[in-house]
Write a protein that holds these residues in place. Structure first.
Motif, mmCIF file in Angstrom:
data_model
loop_
_atom_site.group_PDB
_atom_site.id
_atom_site.type_symbol
_atom_site.label_atom_id
_atom_site.label_comp_id
_atom_site.label_asym_id
_atom_site.label_seq_id
_atom_site.Cartn_x
_atom_site.Cartn_y
_atom_site.Cartn_z
ATOM 1 N N ASP A 20 0.839 -1.189 0.000
ATOM 2 C CA ASP A 20 0.000 0.000 0.000
ATOM 3 C C ASP A 20 0.877 1.244 0.000
ATOM 4 O O ASP A 20 0.454 2.325 0.403
ATOM 5 C CB ASP A 20 -0.950 -0.002 1.196
ATOM 6 C CG ASP A 20 -0.200 -0.084 2.524
ATOM 7 O OD1 ASP A 20 1.035 -0.116 2.482
ATOM 8 O OD2 ASP A 20 -0.869 -0.120 3.568
ATOM 9 N N SER A 46 0.390 10.995 -12.420
ATOM 10 C CA SER A 46 0.446 11.526 -11.063
ATOM 11 C C SER A 46 1.419 12.698 -11.036
ATOM 12 O O SER A 46 2.537 12.590 -11.539
ATOM 13 C CB SER A 46 0.912 10.455 -10.070
ATOM 14 O OG SER A 46 1.184 11.015 -8.803
ATOM 15 N N VAL A 66 4.383 5.982 -8.351
ATOM 16 C CA VAL A 66 3.000 6.317 -8.018
ATOM 17 C C VAL A 66 2.603 5.604 -6.739
ATOM 18 O O VAL A 66 3.275 4.680 -6.284
ATOM 19 C CB VAL A 66 2.030 5.910 -9.151
ATOM 20 C CG1 VAL A 66 2.342 6.662 -10.441
ATOM 21 C CG2 VAL A 66 2.086 4.396 -9.395
ATOM 22 N N ARG A 67 1.496 6.033 -6.165
ATOM 23 C CA ARG A 67 0.971 5.373 -4.979
ATOM 24 C C ARG A 67 0.276 4.080 -5.403
ATOM 25 O O ARG A 67 -0.648 4.095 -6.209
ATOM 26 C CB ARG A 67 -0.023 6.281 -4.252
ATOM 27 C CG ARG A 67 0.605 7.519 -3.631
ATOM 28 C CD ARG A 67 -0.443 8.421 -3.008
ATOM 29 N NE ARG A 67 -1.114 7.763 -1.883
ATOM 30 C CZ ARG A 67 -2.395 7.425 -1.873
ATOM 31 N NH1 ARG A 67 -3.160 7.648 -2.928
ATOM 32 N NH2 ARG A 67 -2.916 6.849 -0.807
ATOM 33 N N ASP A 70 -3.485 3.780 -5.361
ATOM 34 C CA ASP A 70 -4.296 4.374 -6.425
ATOM 35 C C ASP A 70 -4.593 3.376 -7.540
ATOM 36 O O ASP A 70 -5.335 3.705 -8.475
ATOM 37 C CB ASP A 70 -3.577 5.584 -7.025
ATOM 38 C CG ASP A 70 -3.533 6.758 -6.067
ATOM 39 O OD1 ASP A 70 -4.362 6.795 -5.140
ATOM 40 O OD2 ASP A 70 -2.668 7.643 -6.249
ATOM 41 N N PHE A 71 -4.023 2.179 -7.462
ATOM 42 C CA PHE A 71 -4.193 1.211 -8.541
ATOM 43 C C PHE A 71 -4.629 -0.162 -8.026
ATOM 44 O O PHE A 71 -4.380 -1.175 -8.670
ATOM 45 C CB PHE A 71 -2.887 1.090 -9.350
ATOM 46 C CG PHE A 71 -2.551 2.331 -10.107
ATOM 47 C CD1 PHE A 71 -3.031 2.536 -11.391
ATOM 48 C CD2 PHE A 71 -1.766 3.327 -9.528
ATOM 49 C CE1 PHE A 71 -2.730 3.694 -12.094
ATOM 50 C CE2 PHE A 71 -1.466 4.491 -10.215
ATOM 51 C CZ PHE A 71 -1.952 4.683 -11.504
ATOM 52 N N VAL A 75 -10.059 0.435 -6.640
ATOM 53 C CA VAL A 75 -9.902 1.807 -7.139
ATOM 54 C C VAL A 75 -9.917 1.830 -8.661
ATOM 55 O O VAL A 75 -10.568 2.679 -9.280
ATOM 56 C CB VAL A 75 -8.597 2.427 -6.599
ATOM 57 C CG1 VAL A 75 -8.316 3.762 -7.280
ATOM 58 C CG2 VAL A 75 -8.694 2.618 -5.095
ATOM 59 N N TRP A 76 -9.217 0.877 -9.274
ATOM 60 C CA TRP A 76 -9.149 0.894 -10.737
ATOM 61 C C TRP A 76 -10.481 0.542 -11.376
ATOM 62 O O TRP A 76 -10.865 1.119 -12.400
ATOM 63 C CB TRP A 76 -8.048 -0.050 -11.224
ATOM 64 C CG TRP A 76 -7.792 0.141 -12.694
ATOM 65 C CD1 TRP A 76 -8.150 -0.681 -13.711
ATOM 66 C CD2 TRP A 76 -7.147 1.259 -13.305
ATOM 67 N NE1 TRP A 76 -7.775 -0.155 -14.914
ATOM 68 C CE2 TRP A 76 -7.151 1.037 -14.692
ATOM 69 C CE3 TRP A 76 -6.562 2.436 -12.799
ATOM 70 C CZ2 TRP A 76 -6.595 1.943 -15.597
ATOM 71 C CZ3 TRP A 76 -6.012 3.334 -13.707
ATOM 72 C CH2 TRP A 76 -6.032 3.084 -15.080
ATOM 73 N N ARG A 79 -12.469 3.545 -11.405
ATOM 74 C CA ARG A 79 -11.978 4.469 -12.423
ATOM 75 C C ARG A 79 -12.455 4.046 -13.816
ATOM 76 O O ARG A 79 -12.794 4.893 -14.654
ATOM 77 C CB ARG A 79 -10.451 4.513 -12.357
ATOM 78 C CG ARG A 79 -9.825 5.601 -13.205
ATOM 79 C CD ARG A 79 -8.332 5.697 -12.917
ATOM 80 N NE ARG A 79 -8.104 6.210 -11.572
ATOM 81 C CZ ARG A 79 -7.278 5.653 -10.696
ATOM 82 N NH1 ARG A 79 -6.628 4.544 -11.011
ATOM 83 N NH2 ARG A 79 -7.102 6.175 -9.504
ATOM 84 N N GLU A 85 -12.778 10.258 -15.709
ATOM 85 C CA GLU A 85 -11.540 9.945 -15.005
ATOM 86 C C GLU A 85 -10.660 8.996 -15.825
ATOM 87 O O GLU A 85 -9.434 9.159 -15.888
ATOM 88 C CB GLU A 85 -11.861 9.326 -13.641
ATOM 89 C CG GLU A 85 -10.658 9.016 -12.767
ATOM 90 C CD GLU A 85 -9.967 10.253 -12.223
ATOM 91 O OE1 GLU A 85 -8.984 10.089 -11.489
ATOM 92 O OE2 GLU A 85 -10.401 11.383 -12.550
ATOM 93 N N TYR A 89 -6.726 9.632 -17.354
ATOM 94 C CA TYR A 89 -5.572 8.753 -17.208
ATOM 95 C C TYR A 89 -5.029 8.331 -18.575
ATOM 96 O O TYR A 89 -3.810 8.303 -18.790
ATOM 97 C CB TYR A 89 -5.938 7.517 -16.381
ATOM 98 C CG TYR A 89 -5.652 7.684 -14.911
ATOM 99 C CD1 TYR A 89 -4.498 7.156 -14.336
ATOM 100 C CD2 TYR A 89 -6.522 8.395 -14.099
ATOM 101 C CE1 TYR A 89 -4.227 7.322 -12.986
ATOM 102 C CE2 TYR A 89 -6.261 8.569 -12.743
ATOM 103 C CZ TYR A 89 -5.111 8.037 -12.196
ATOM 104 O OH TYR A 89 -4.836 8.212 -10.860
#
Length: 283
Positions: A20, A46, A66-67, A70-71, A75-76, A79, A85, A89
């Motif tokens: 994480d 990002s 990247v964090r 966020d993936f 979350v994905w 998205r 959104e 990307y």
């Protein structure tokens, strides 16, 4: 497999763990010596960390820290369901790839390709070096061009006649003449036969266009024709193809398209040049 699913597959299978904290997002691979890449001004997906290069052997990957949070799958997937959104990307990813491809032969990687840690990213990419080199050799000094062919739009005359005929009451409607039913069926058969002939003619034109463009291209791919366009666009697409064309033959492609329009009478759209996403293979 969706880009998000591919992203998570790469993170789990190539890293062997979850995290994480941070991950390495890889945009593309090119053949550029260390220090040759100028990546300033690119924000990527990002804005927290700069887009930078990661060398492995004689090749260079364009990456960004990247964090990892966020993936994640959750979350994905969210998205992917958010068109605005997801487009943001995709545009950010393509902007980086295009900037690199403008200077060097470049193999673009799929949207949301991630690895856990820079060392693991380098090792995993190095294992694909032979494939990257083959792709880079194939696309060097080439660009991708799209060609679409549309069938002629024809109105349904019998439908228009029905629409234009004034309404009548049942009492006013004349009694059918003898043999009217057979005549009606014959007209229907003729209309169907005409539609089938137009479709066959359009497909022959599509094949002829594809054959002519393929002869000047280094490689080609025929894609599934789009079912429909924007609202009000009633055109029927009969060819949706993409071609890998040498940079010095771009003007020749434009002349060929103009000649094909004149010779066939077909509506032909040409788009490009693009980064050759379609001709680098799965990476």
């Amino acid at each position: 497999m969706t880009p998000g699913e591919e992203s998570q597959r790469l993170m789990r299978e190539r890293s062997g763990e979850t995290s994480d904290t941070n991950a390495i997002y890889v945009y593309a691979v090119c053949r550029a010596a260390e220090g040759e890449l100028s990546l300033g001004g690119l924000h990527g997906v990002s804005g927290d960390e700069p887009v930078r290069s990661l060398c492995f052997g004689s090749l260079t990957a364009v990456v960004q820290t990247v964090r990892a949070a966020d993936f994640t799958d959750e979350v994905w997937q969210a998205r992917l369901a958010d068109e605005t959104e997801l487009e943001r990307y995709a545009r950010a990813h393509h902007e980086v790839v295009s900037a690199v491809a403008a200077r060097f032969p470049t193999v673009p990687l799929p949207l949301a390709t991630l690895y856990h840690g820079e060392e693991r990213a380098g090792l995993a990419l190095a294992k694909e070096s032979a494939r990257f080199r083959t792709a880079l050799k194939r696309i060097a000094h080439h660009a991708e061009w799209g060609v679409k062919v549309y069938a002629p739009v024809t109105g349904n005359e019998s439908h228009r006649a029905t629409q234009e005929r004034p309404a009548v009451t049942p009492a006013e409607r004349p009694r059918p003449a003898p043999g009217a039913g057979l005549a009606y069926l014959e007209r229907k058969r003729n209309l169907q036969s005409q539609r089938e002939q137009r479709q066959a003619d359009s497909l022959r034109v599509a094949d002829a266009v594809d054959a002519d463009v393929s002869r000047m291209a280094a490689a080609s791919r025929r894609l599934r024709p789009h079912a429909g366009g924007a609202a009000g666009d009633k055109r029927v697409q009969v060819l949706n193809a993409t071609y890998l064309v040498a940079e010095h033959r771009a003007a020749e492609l434009a002349l060929l398209a103009a000649s094909l329009r004149e010779r066939t009478g077909a509506e032909i759209e040409v788009s490009g040049p693009w980064v050759p996403y379609s001709f680098v293979g799965e990476v």
